[in-house]
Design a protein around this motif. Sequence first.
Motif, short mmCIF file in Angstrom:
data_model
loop_
_atom_site.label_atom_id
_atom_site.label_comp_id
_atom_site.label_asym_id
_atom_site.label_seq_id
_atom_site.Cartn_x
_atom_site.Cartn_y
_atom_site.Cartn_z
N MET A 100 -0.07 -0.05 1.64
CA MET A 100 -0.97 1.09 1.85
C MET A 100 -1.57 1.49 0.51
SD MET A 100 -0.81 1.90 5.11
CE MET A 100 -1.39 3.60 5.18
N ARG A 101 -2.85 1.92 0.55
CA ARG A 101 -3.51 2.49 -0.63
C ARG A 101 -3.81 3.93 -0.29
NH1 ARG A 101 -7.89 -1.19 -3.53
NH2 ARG A 101 -7.38 0.37 -5.12
N GLY A 102 -2.93 4.82 -0.74
CA GLY A 102 -3.06 6.22 -0.31
C GLY A 102 -2.69 6.32 1.16
N ASN A 103 -3.64 6.76 1.97
CA ASN A 103 -3.42 6.86 3.42
C ASN A 103 -4.07 5.73 4.18
OD1 ASN A 103 -2.05 9.33 3.10
ND2 ASN A 103 -3.97 10.46 3.03
N THR A 104 -4.57 4.71 3.48
CA THR A 104 -5.34 3.64 4.10
C THR A 104 -4.63 2.31 3.95
OG1 THR A 104 -7.37 4.81 3.51
CG2 THR A 104 -7.60 2.52 4.19
N LYS A 105 -4.61 1.54 5.05
CA LYS A 105 -4.03 0.20 5.01
C LYS A 105 -4.91 -0.72 4.17
CE LYS A 105 -0.86 -2.72 6.62
NZ LYS A 105 0.58 -2.51 6.43
N MET A 106 -4.28 -1.49 3.31
CA MET A 106 -5.03 -2.37 2.43
C MET A 106 -5.77 -3.45 3.23
SD MET A 106 -3.69 -4.63 -0.84
CE MET A 106 -3.06 -3.19 -1.68
N ARG A 107 -6.99 -3.73 2.80
CA ARG A 107 -7.78 -4.79 3.43
C ARG A 107 -8.00 -5.98 2.49
NH1 ARG A 107 -10.64 -3.27 8.03
NH2 ARG A 107 -9.47 -1.64 9.10
N ASP A 108 -8.03 -5.71 1.19
CA ASP A 108 -8.35 -6.77 0.22
C ASP A 108 -7.35 -6.70 -0.93
OD1 ASP A 108 -9.39 -8.57 -1.56
OD2 ASP A 108 -11.39 -7.69 -1.65
N TRP A 109 -6.32 -7.54 -0.88
CA TRP A 109 -5.28 -7.46 -1.91
C TRP A 109 -5.80 -7.95 -3.26
CZ3 TRP A 109 -3.70 -11.67 -4.68
CH2 TRP A 109 -3.92 -12.94 -4.13
N LYS A 110 -6.82 -8.82 -3.26
CA LYS A 110 -7.35 -9.31 -4.53
C LYS A 110 -8.03 -8.21 -5.31
CE LYS A 110 -7.89 -14.18 -3.20
NZ LYS A 110 -8.82 -15.32 -3.06
N ALA A 111 -8.76 -7.35 -4.62
CA ALA A 111 -9.39 -6.21 -5.30
C ALA A 111 -8.32 -5.29 -5.89
CB ALA A 111 -10.27 -5.44 -4.32
N ALA A 112 -7.24 -5.06 -5.12
CA ALA A 112 -6.15 -4.22 -5.62
C ALA A 112 -5.47 -4.88 -6.82
CB ALA A 112 -5.13 -3.98 -4.51
N PHE B 296 -5.25 -8.13 8.01
CA PHE B 296 -4.77 -8.28 6.64
C PHE B 296 -3.48 -9.08 6.62
CE2 PHE B 296 -1.92 -6.73 3.27
CZ PHE B 296 -2.67 -7.13 2.18
N THR B 297 -3.41 -10.06 5.74
CA THR B 297 -2.22 -10.88 5.56
C THR B 297 -1.71 -10.69 4.14
OG1 THR B 297 -3.03 -12.55 7.13
CG2 THR B 297 -1.25 -13.20 5.63
N PRO B 298 -0.52 -10.12 3.95
CA PRO B 298 0.00 -9.92 2.60
C PRO B 298 0.13 -11.25 1.86
CG PRO B 298 1.27 -8.66 4.19
CD PRO B 298 0.39 -9.57 4.98
N PRO B 299 -0.15 -11.27 0.56
CA PRO B 299 -0.06 -12.52 -0.21
C PRO B 299 1.38 -12.85 -0.56
CG PRO B 299 -0.63 -10.72 -1.66
CD PRO B 299 -0.60 -10.14 -0.27
N THR B 300 1.61 -14.09 -0.89
CA THR B 300 2.90 -14.50 -1.42
C THR B 300 2.89 -14.29 -2.93
OG1 THR B 300 2.19 -16.79 -1.81
CG2 THR B 300 3.08 -16.26 0.37
N LEU B 301 4.07 -14.34 -3.55
CA LEU B 301 4.17 -14.17 -4.99
C LEU B 301 3.40 -15.27 -5.71
CD1 LEU B 301 5.34 -12.62 -7.36
CD2 LEU B 301 7.41 -14.00 -7.19
#
Length: 253
Positions: free
Chosen positions: A191-203, A155-160
Amino acid sequence: MSGWIRLDRAILDNPIWSSKAEPFTKAQAWIDILLNANYKPNFFFVRGIKISLERGQLGWSQLTMAGRWGWSPKKVKRFLKTLEEEQMVTLQATQQTTIITVCNYSKYQDLDSEATQQTTEQRPSRRPNSGRVDDPTDDLQLNNITSKTSNKRGFTPPTLSEVHSYLSEKGCKDQKVGAAFLNYFESVGWMRGNTKMRDWKAAARNWWDKEKQIQVERRPENVVEIDPRKARAKEKISAELAELMRGIGDVDR
């Protein structure tokens, strides 16, 4: 049938894995617990109180589970009781949350037991139209290839700028929404709850959907305003009516 399959936690970000479409089945709720159990010791805070979790544990209130699964709290309570009676989980209720411990979590999740699971537990099977019995090592080799490919998709966090661009495509023109989304998830380590985010677009889509709902609720036609003068006039009329009724009662006596 024996053996096991890999199930990526990214399924949690898929719209199909949501009680918004329809309530969870019991099997889906059980898998949801497995997917959200911590794979290593972790902690979180509830009203300023630190809750520590071990491997194979998660901390959810029954209201949280009811909301996730589209169930009533009573159904959640019955389901957890069944899991505990079947020795699938153990439960520890606290004033802040319910700590769920998945029994035998390490037995099925330890990476160093993968080869043993594949080569000793998986039974030979015939592939359709192949006319031969599969070699169990074929599945192990395929599993290794899948594992290596999956590891490369970190997972790569997105930029603003990326967040603004994506939300703009979804109809969001207010850049404050994207900034709030980015700031929030950066503060919780993506993190989404106790899970590391995999898809920032869905979030981000879910974030924007909630923001749109809030904006609808804030529209003037959806806001009920009470005029203080009308409220006082109504109170005065009620008092006069009460006084009148008392007078009628006195006359009757």
